[in-house]
Write a protein that holds these residues in place. Structure first.
Motif, PDB file in Angstrom:
ATOM      1  N   SER A   1       0.823  -1.210   0.000  1.00  0.00           N
ATOM      2  CA  SER A   1       0.000   0.000   0.000  1.00  0.00           C
ATOM      3  C   SER A   1       0.859   1.263   0.000  1.00  0.00           C
ATOM      4  CB  SER A   1      -0.929   0.008   1.215  1.00  0.00           C
ATOM      5  OG  SER A   1      -1.667   1.203   1.270  1.00  0.00           O
TER       6      SER A   1
ATOM      7  N   ALA B   1       2.626   1.620  -3.343  1.00  0.00           N
ATOM      8  CA  ALA B   1       1.680   2.052  -4.366  1.00  0.00           C
ATOM      9  C   ALA B   1       1.406   3.544  -4.266  1.00  0.00           C
ATOM     10  CB  ALA B   1       0.377   1.258  -4.246  1.00  0.00           C
ATOM     11  N   ASP B   2       1.244   4.045  -3.037  1.00  0.00           N
ATOM     12  CA  ASP B   2       1.009   5.478  -2.848  1.00  0.00           C
ATOM     13  C   ASP B   2       2.195   6.306  -3.334  1.00  0.00           C
ATOM     14  OD1 ASP B   2      -1.469   5.042  -1.782  1.00  0.00           O
ATOM     15  OD2 ASP B   2      -0.811   5.113   0.296  1.00  0.00           O
TER      16      ASP B   2
ATOM     17  N   ARG C   1       2.118   5.855  -7.550  1.00  0.00           N
ATOM     18  CA  ARG C   1       0.892   5.809  -8.349  1.00  0.00           C
ATOM     19  C   ARG C   1       0.735   7.004  -9.289  1.00  0.00           C
ATOM     20  NH1 ARG C   1      -3.674   4.620  -6.318  1.00  0.00           N
ATOM     21  NH2 ARG C   1      -3.033   3.784  -4.289  1.00  0.00           N
ATOM     22  N   ASN C   2       1.355   8.148  -8.973  1.00  0.00           N
ATOM     23  CA  ASN C   2       1.201   9.336  -9.810  1.00  0.00           C
ATOM     24  C   ASN C   2       2.250   9.453 -10.900  1.00  0.00           C
ATOM     25  OD1 ASN C   2      -1.085  10.299  -8.406  1.00  0.00           O
ATOM     26  ND2 ASN C   2       0.231  11.159  -6.800  1.00  0.00           N
TER      27      ASN C   2
ATOM     28  N   ILE D   1       6.299   3.449 -13.832  1.00  0.00           N
ATOM     29  CA  ILE D   1       5.840   2.453 -12.858  1.00  0.00           C
ATOM     30  C   ILE D   1       6.235   1.052 -13.311  1.00  0.00           C
ATOM     31  CG2 ILE D   1       3.826   1.437 -11.731  1.00  0.00           C
ATOM     32  CD1 ILE D   1       2.438   4.138 -11.957  1.00  0.00           C
TER      33      ILE D   1
ATOM     34  N   LEU E   1       0.159  -3.393  -7.634  1.00  0.00           N
ATOM     35  CA  LEU E   1      -0.836  -3.185  -8.696  1.00  0.00           C
ATOM     36  C   LEU E   1      -2.258  -3.293  -8.167  1.00  0.00           C
ATOM     37  CD1 LEU E   1       0.794  -5.157 -11.649  1.00  0.00           C
ATOM     38  CD2 LEU E   1       0.366  -2.698 -11.566  1.00  0.00           C
TER      39      LEU E   1
ATOM     40  N   HIS F   1      -3.459  -2.117  -5.631  1.00  0.00           N
ATOM     41  CA  HIS F   1      -3.878  -0.854  -5.013  1.00  0.00           C
ATOM     42  C   HIS F   1      -4.098   0.247  -6.053  1.00  0.00           C
ATOM     43  CE1 HIS F   1      -2.307  -2.903  -1.416  1.00  0.00           C
ATOM     44  NE2 HIS F   1      -3.119  -2.116  -0.750  1.00  0.00           N
ATOM     45  N   PHE F   2      -3.881  -0.074  -7.321  1.00  0.00           N
ATOM     46  CA  PHE F   2      -4.080   0.928  -8.380  1.00  0.00           C
ATOM     47  C   PHE F   2      -5.497   0.844  -8.935  1.00  0.00           C
ATOM     48  CE2 PHE F   2       0.673   0.909  -9.828  1.00  0.00           C
ATOM     49  CZ  PHE F   2       0.992   1.653  -8.694  1.00  0.00           C
TER      50      PHE F   2
ATOM     51  N   LEU G   1      -5.215   2.233 -14.640  1.00  0.00           N
ATOM     52  CA  LEU G   1      -3.779   2.405 -14.440  1.00  0.00           C
ATOM     53  C   LEU G   1      -3.099   1.047 -14.356  1.00  0.00           C
ATOM     54  CD1 LEU G   1      -1.239   4.037 -13.858  1.00  0.00           C
ATOM     55  CD2 LEU G   1      -1.920   4.137 -11.449  1.00  0.00           C
ATOM     56  N   ARG G   2      -3.696   0.125 -13.620  1.00  0.00           N
ATOM     57  CA  ARG G   2      -3.117  -1.213 -13.479  1.00  0.00           C
ATOM     58  C   ARG G   2      -2.935  -1.865 -14.854  1.00  0.00           C
ATOM     59  NH1 ARG G   2      -6.476  -3.160  -9.796  1.00  0.00           N
ATOM     60  NH2 ARG G   2      -8.002  -3.868 -11.299  1.00  0.00           N
TER      61      ARG G   2
END
Length: 332
Positions: free
Chosen positions: A113, A116-117, A120-121, A127, A143, A145-146, A150-151
């Motif tokens: 988590s 991912a944070d 993620r941007n 990524i 992935l 958590h996306f 996006l995933r």
């Protein structure tokens, strides 16, 4: 390492004492630290006899090992002779970069988590380039958590990523504080590709897996099929020879096997039963009958844990697997 091996390691560290245990932990990777820490937290009521037996076995194994060390020059010459200059240079780059805990190495110590944070941007290509440097199960956790789009965008890029050029490495250095050295002598770093994407998808839930493959199929049907052909799922164990199944079963806990088999075909169950002793097979049948309904998520989770064991044994050369396409080869 098997569950029994992890427990023995935990008991050994208790037997060595706090200061020695601290020194051992300094040489372990993120996954090893996590597994061993959990095992140590769960160890209780250890007898002096068990500690003595574990420490004695450890001493015996240490005494049996020869003390052999390779110089950098010796290792370089051997690899060049065996692999050729290009492949040897790439492998040596990975080895020499293995002690770097900056940048992407720090992600390996983070929970999915948080990692991912952190990323993620970034652009999906960035990524993807990051994820190919992680273990497939950690990449799949990130992935998960996306958002779906996006995933899927990231998975397309991992599947089509053939290598990381020096310029891409420098970009990663800016994003994650020196992922690698950025030296111009580096030709390519960790490659993505079909096999890695298939490994990542193997660790994702069935719903996410179906969504991702559907998205990739719209983008490139042939690419999606090539990924699917590389994927190894629990039912593919039907294609493994009996001797390999027996090797796998020695590494799997019975409780985990009971839950994993709840969601399988009768053929898969019979494959397992016939590779056990008659008594063990009867006990497993009884446990399966006695076990009540199990959530699909629990079944998938246990199946994925067993698949981790399968991949580990294949990577170590202890078993050989057949791909979906029928060609035999070690799981990558």
């Amino acid at each position: 390492m098997s569950e029994a091996g992890i427990r023995r390691s935990a008991v050994l560290l208790f037997g060595l004492g706090q200061n020695e245990a601290i020194e051992v932990f300094k040489y372990l990777g993120p996954k090893e630290v996590q597994k061993l820490s959990l095992a140590m937290a769960q160890v209780n009521n250890v007898s002096h006899g068990e500690i003595h037996d574990v420490v004695a076995k450890f001493r015996e194994e240490c005494a049996a090992r020869a003390s052999i060390g390779a110089t950098d020059e010796y290792l370089r010459n051997v690899l060049i002779e065996a692999l050729g200059p290009d492949k040897a240079a790439n492998l040596l780059d990975k080895i020499t970069q293995g002690n770097d805990h900056s940048g992407i190495e720090s992600l390996k110590w983070m929970d999915a988590s948080s990692a991912a944070d952190l990323i993620r941007n970034e652009h999906p290509q960035i990524i993807a380039t990051i994820l190919v440097h992680l273990e497939p199960d950690q990449s799949s956790g990130i992935l998960a958590h996306f958002p779906e789009r996006l995933r899927n965008e990231v998975l397309i890029r991992t599947a089509t990523l053939e290598g990381v050029q020096p310029q891409a490495l420098r970009e990663l250095n800016e994003v994650l504080t020196q992922l690698l050295s950025g030296s111009d002598r580096i030709k390519k770093s960790a490659a993505g590709g079909i096999s890695l994407t298939a490994d990542i998808l193997n660790f994702l839930g069935s719903n996410v897996e179906a969504s991702a493959l559907g998205y990739i199929r719209e983008y490139d049907p042939e690419l999606a099929q090539r990924i699917q052909d590389k994927m190894f799922v629990f039912e593919n164990m039907l294609d493994i020879d009996d001797r390999a199944i027996q090797t796998i079963l020695r590494e799997v806990q019975s409780d985990s096997l009971v839950i994993a088999l709840k969601g399988t075909s009768p053929e898969m169950r019979e494959k397992i039963f016939k590779n056990m002793s008659q008594r063990a097979a009867e006990m497993l049948r009884d446990d399966l009958e006695a076990k009540g309904p199990v959530k699909l998520s629990e079944v998938e989770a246990e199946q994925k844990e067993i698949l981790k064991v399968v991949r580990k044994l294949a990577d170590e050369g202890q078993i050989v697997l057949a791909s979906k396409g029928g060609d035999e080869g070690l799981v990558e």
